[in-house]
Scaffold this active site. Structure first.
Site, mmCIF file in Angstrom:
data_model
loop_
_atom_site.group_PDB
_atom_site.id
_atom_site.type_symbol
_atom_site.label_atom_id
_atom_site.label_comp_id
_atom_site.label_asym_id
_atom_site.label_seq_id
_atom_site.Cartn_x
_atom_site.Cartn_y
_atom_site.Cartn_z
ATOM 1 N N LYS A 1 15.736 -15.329 14.051
ATOM 2 C CA LYS A 1 14.718 -15.206 12.912
ATOM 3 C C LYS A 1 14.434 -16.586 12.457
ATOM 4 O O LYS A 1 14.711 -17.402 13.188
ATOM 5 C CB LYS A 1 15.515 -14.322 11.712
ATOM 6 C CG LYS A 1 16.148 -13.126 11.908
ATOM 7 C CD LYS A 1 15.181 -12.006 11.904
ATOM 8 C CE LYS A 1 15.550 -10.757 12.909
ATOM 9 N NZ LYS A 1 16.427 -9.791 12.050
HETATM 10 C C1 LIG Z 1 17.273 -8.645 11.893
HETATM 11 C C2 LIG Z 1 16.718 -7.320 10.958
HETATM 12 C C3 LIG Z 1 17.543 -6.733 10.217
HETATM 13 C C4 LIG Z 1 19.162 -6.909 10.180
HETATM 14 O O1 LIG Z 1 19.812 -8.125 10.260
HETATM 15 P P1 LIG Z 1 20.886 -8.639 10.642
HETATM 16 O O2 LIG Z 1 21.191 -9.957 10.255
HETATM 17 O O3 LIG Z 1 20.847 -8.365 12.243
HETATM 18 O O4 LIG Z 1 22.035 -7.727 10.002
HETATM 19 C C5 LIG Z 1 17.163 -5.662 9.306
HETATM 20 N N1 LIG Z 1 15.645 -5.310 9.445
HETATM 21 C C6 LIG Z 1 14.879 -6.118 10.031
HETATM 22 C C7 LIG Z 1 13.335 -5.745 10.053
HETATM 23 C C8 LIG Z 1 15.387 -7.042 11.143
HETATM 24 O O5 LIG Z 1 14.528 -7.478 11.843
#
Ligand SMILES: *Cc1c(COP(=O)(O)O)cnc(C)c1O
Length: 391
Positions: A187
């Protein structure tokens, strides 16, 4: 060309001062529930224009906490897009509520407001909106379509730094109640694992904070009885241990300081990709011109007409990998997952999601990439597709 380092579709950017920030906290008094968590929450809230932020252990926990704060439970329905990471739907299931899948635009993969209007019913308690790849969904129209008694949660895990109608995603007001973020290494900023919920209504903090901490309340003003002594706390609801550590939060503060630079780089790389695809028929950026301003570019996705090139996505991904270029698919439609199929989901009801899924390919995009890397990726994709045409 093969000597160039492998380009993954995404990866974190950790620099010397990030390492120092983590090292400092490791020798400090508090490794968890300490000042670094407070500092990260304050910095995140300021960054997205929210009243307050609550840090949690990951983005899935952030979605779970937002759904719990709404009091969702069995019998409730939550409208979610058919294209997203599975956590977007799972958060309803953790509470016994049912996700109702909405079809998406075949090019962008983003939830269509018309679908929200069509699917909403008396059991609909919330709509979870995903700003896929960092491009904003039409929040204003989704807010209207959802009706007054339905809350909006922005799953902003792709959208840290995105802007909608000139306002940063995460400010929430006036369209949503919660925005949730993830700080997984792919991210915008990395804390290893990590997540947060941001809100405009500060009173929501009283529901979110105990949820990550076993349902425990320590604030004397919020106890049901006068505290008999300084040790006293009350468990007032059923919570989890979804706490973020100070180790993660210190990395988060350091990374957040670089968000502006990271975003600028992502946008510049995306513009370069967009320009290079302009003269390649059969390859179309997922983010159309109208959504580019304010897009946070978590991903750089393209729609490829694989049939037209006489090839398949699997062949293209394998060939790219052999040439040092990583790629990924975001996402398999959630209704196709065995868990949701077993609960009655049928992907044929989502033609937009099926078309989006059939053509999508996410190409390398991360702040440390050089301009020349974009040229290299586009060159390799063009060659691989041309080979498909001439077997
Ligand atoms: C990454 C992500 C999540 C979940 O995040 P985690 O930190 O991996 O639990 C939820 N929704 C979207 C759209 C994501 O890209």
């Amino acid at each position: 060309m093969n000597d160039a380092p492998f380009l993954p579709y995404s990866r974190q950017c950790i620099e010397a001062d990030d390492v120092e920030a983590v090292t400092r906290v490791l020798t400090s008094e508090r490794l968890t529930t300490g000042p670094a968590v407070d500092a990260f929450e304050a910095a995140l809230a300021a960054s997205v224009g929210a009243t307050t932020a609550v840090a949690v252990s990951n983005g899935t926990a952030a979605l779970h906490a937002a759904c719990a704060a709404l009091g969702l439970g069995p019998g409730d329905e939550v409208i979610v897009p058919a294209i997203s990471f599975v956590a977007t739907a799972n958060c309803a299931r953790y509470l016994g509520a049912e996700p109702v899948f909405a079809d998406v635009d075949a090019r962008t993969g983003i939830m269509r407001p018309e679908e929200v209007a069509r699917l909403r019913g008396p059991r609909t308690k919330a709509v979870i909106v995903v700003h896929l790849g960092g491009a904003c969904a039409d929040l204003a129209r989704i807010r209207d379509a959802a009706g007054a008694n339905c809350a909006i949660i922005e799953d902003a895990c792709h959208a840290l730094g995105a802007r909608y109608q000139g306002r940063p995603v995460g400010a929430c007001a006036p369209y949503s109640s919660f925005a949730t973020f993830s700080f997984h290494p792919v991210k915008h900023i990395a804390t290893g694992e990590g997540g947060a919920i941001t809100v405009a209504d500060a009173s929501l903090r009283d529901r979110l904070a105990p949820f990550r901490d076993g349902g425990i309340v320590r604030d004397p003003a919020r106890l049901t009885e006068p505290a008999p002594g300084p040790w006293y706390y009350e468990q007032q609801s059923l919570g989890h241990n979804f706490r973020m550590t100070d180790i993660q939060a210190a990395l988060g503060v350091s990374q957040l300081g670089k968000l502006g630079r990271f975003l600028e780089r992502r946008r510049a790389l995306a513009r370069r990709y967009d320009a290079l695809w302009a003269d390649v028929p059969g390859v179309t950026p997922c983010v159309p011109e109208a959504l580019r301003e304010g897009c946070a570019y978590h991903l750089y996705g393209v729609q490829i007409e694989f049939d037209r090139f006489g090839t398949s996505r699997a062949q293209v991904m394998d060939a790219l990998r052999a040439r040092g270029v990583g790629s990924q698919v975001h996402y398999i439609p959630i209704p196709m997952q065995p868990y949701y199929r077993a609960r009655g989901a049928d992907v044929s009801a989502f033609p937009g999601a099926q078309r989006y899924y059939a053509g999508e390919l996410s190409l390398p995009l991360f702040p440390a990439m050089a301009d020349a890397d974009v040229e290299r990726v586009v060159h390799q994709v063009r060659e691989v597709l041309a080979e498909g045409r001439s077997p």
